[in-house]
Write a protein that holds these residues in place. Structure first.
Motif, PDB file in Angstrom:
ATOM      1  N   GLY A  14      23.633  34.780  84.452  1.00  0.00           N
ATOM      2  CA  GLY A  14      24.253  34.799  83.131  1.00  0.00           C
ATOM      3  C   GLY A  14      23.225  34.710  82.028  1.00  0.00           C
ATOM      4  N   GLU A  15      23.650  34.199  80.898  1.00  0.00           N
ATOM      5  CA  GLU A  15      22.772  34.053  79.741  1.00  0.00           C
ATOM      6  C   GLU A  15      22.822  32.613  79.256  1.00  0.00           C
ATOM      7  N   ASN A  16      21.703  32.122  78.802  1.00  0.00           N
ATOM      8  CA  ASN A  16      21.599  30.776  78.248  1.00  0.00           C
ATOM      9  C   ASN A  16      22.093  29.697  79.220  1.00  0.00           C
ATOM     10  N   GLU A  21      22.612  21.007  82.081  1.00  0.00           N
ATOM     11  CA  GLU A  21      24.041  21.011  81.743  1.00  0.00           C
ATOM     12  C   GLU A  21      24.898  21.264  82.979  1.00  0.00           C
ATOM     13  N   ILE A  22      24.471  22.195  83.819  1.00  0.00           N
ATOM     14  CA  ILE A  22      25.217  22.503  85.040  1.00  0.00           C
ATOM     15  C   ILE A  22      25.211  21.310  85.977  1.00  0.00           C
ATOM     16  N   SER A  23      24.057  20.713  86.161  1.00  0.00           N
ATOM     17  CA  SER A  23      23.936  19.539  87.030  1.00  0.00           C
ATOM     18  C   SER A  23      24.793  18.388  86.517  1.00  0.00           C
ATOM     19  N   VAL A  38      18.797  24.696  90.330  1.00  0.00           N
ATOM     20  CA  VAL A  38      17.473  25.116  89.879  1.00  0.00           C
ATOM     21  C   VAL A  38      17.479  26.570  89.455  1.00  0.00           C
ATOM     22  N   GLY A  39      16.606  26.873  88.513  1.00  0.00           N
ATOM     23  CA  GLY A  39      16.475  28.247  88.062  1.00  0.00           C
ATOM     24  C   GLY A  39      15.980  28.302  86.636  1.00  0.00           C
ATOM     25  N   ASP A  40      16.446  29.330  85.938  1.00  0.00           N
ATOM     26  CA  ASP A  40      16.068  29.493  84.541  1.00  0.00           C
ATOM     27  C   ASP A  40      17.308  29.819  83.720  1.00  0.00           C
ATOM     28  N   ASP A  41      17.119  30.303  82.501  1.00  0.00           N
ATOM     29  CA  ASP A  41      18.283  30.517  81.639  1.00  0.00           C
ATOM     30  C   ASP A  41      19.101  31.755  82.011  1.00  0.00           C
ATOM     31  N   GLU A  42      18.650  32.532  83.017  1.00  0.00           N
ATOM     32  CA  GLU A  42      19.400  33.710  83.440  1.00  0.00           C
ATOM     33  C   GLU A  42      19.892  33.662  84.883  1.00  0.00           C
ATOM     34  N   LEU A  43      19.313  32.771  85.710  1.00  0.00           N
ATOM     35  CA  LEU A  43      19.692  32.695  87.115  1.00  0.00           C
ATOM     36  C   LEU A  43      19.536  31.262  87.623  1.00  0.00           C
ATOM     37  N   ILE A  44      20.616  30.710  88.150  1.00  0.00           N
ATOM     38  CA  ILE A  44      20.619  29.344  88.677  1.00  0.00           C
ATOM     39  C   ILE A  44      21.105  29.375  90.118  1.00  0.00           C
ATOM     40  N   LYS A  45      20.401  28.673  90.984  1.00  0.00           N
ATOM     41  CA  LYS A  45      20.851  28.486  92.365  1.00  0.00           C
ATOM     42  C   LYS A  45      21.495  27.111  92.464  1.00  0.00           C
ATOM     43  N   ILE A  46      22.678  27.074  93.071  1.00  0.00           N
ATOM     44  CA  ILE A  46      23.411  25.825  93.286  1.00  0.00           C
ATOM     45  C   ILE A  46      23.484  25.555  94.778  1.00  0.00           C
ATOM     46  N   HIS A  47      23.255  24.305  95.133  1.00  0.00           N
ATOM     47  CA  HIS A  47      23.463  23.814  96.504  1.00  0.00           C
ATOM     48  C   HIS A  47      24.174  22.477  96.340  1.00  0.00           C
ATOM     49  N   PHE A  48      25.314  22.302  97.035  1.00  0.00           N
ATOM     50  CA  PHE A  48      26.104  21.083  96.838  1.00  0.00           C
ATOM     51  C   PHE A  48      26.985  20.851  98.050  1.00  0.00           C
ATOM     52  N   HIS A  49      27.066  19.613  98.491  1.00  0.00           N
ATOM     53  CA  HIS A  49      27.978  19.225  99.570  1.00  0.00           C
ATOM     54  C   HIS A  49      29.224  18.628  98.934  1.00  0.00           C
ATOM     55  N   THR A  50      30.387  19.149  99.297  1.00  0.00           N
ATOM     56  CA  THR A  50      31.642  18.718  98.682  1.00  0.00           C
ATOM     57  C   THR A  50      32.814  19.004  99.620  1.00  0.00           C
ATOM     58  N   ASN A  51      33.944  18.385  99.345  1.00  0.00           N
ATOM     59  CA  ASN A  51      35.178  18.709 100.053  1.00  0.00           C
ATOM     60  C   ASN A  51      36.013  19.726  99.278  1.00  0.00           C
TER      61      ASN A  51
END
Length: 83
Positions: A14-16, A21-23, A38-51
Motif C-alpha cells: 500500500g501507501e504510507n 501503527e500496524i503493530s 516489518v517493512g517500509d511505507d509500501e510493503l509490510i510483512k505480518i507474522h502473528f499467532h492467533t485464534n
C-alpha cells in the motif's frame, strides 16, 4: 496444546504504511502472540499467532492489497499432520 492455533502470515502492499501503527493496532485489538510487522511505507510483512486469523486479514485488507497469505494450523503440525 498451543495457546494460539493459527500461524498467520501475509504481505500488505500500500501507501504510507507504518510498522509501528500496524503493530500497535494488532497488539491492542487482536488477541495473539509472536507478532512481527516489518517493512517500509509500501510493503509490510505480518507474522502473528492467533485464534482469529480472519481479523488480521480483514484489518490488513483495509490498509492495502494483501497477498502471499499463509494460515497454518499449528495444532495439526504438533501432531505431525500438515498444517
Amino acid at each position: 496444546m498451543v495457546d494460539y492455533k493459527f500461524d498467520t502470515q501475509l504481505l500488505i502492499e500500500g501507501e504510507n504504511l507504518s510498522e509501528d501503527e500496524i503493530s500497535d493496532y494488532i497488539t491492542q485489538n487482536i488477541e495473539g502472540d509472536c507478532l512481527i510487522a516489518v517493512g517500509d511505507d509500501e510493503l509490510i510483512k505480518i507474522h502473528f499467532h492467533t485464534n482469529t486469523p480472519w481479523k488480521i486479514l480483514e484489518y490488513a485488507a483495509s490498509l492495502g492489497d494483501i497477498h502471499d497469505v499463509v494460515v497454518e494450523n499449528m495444532e495439526r503440525q504438533t501432531k505431525g499432520l500438515k498444517g
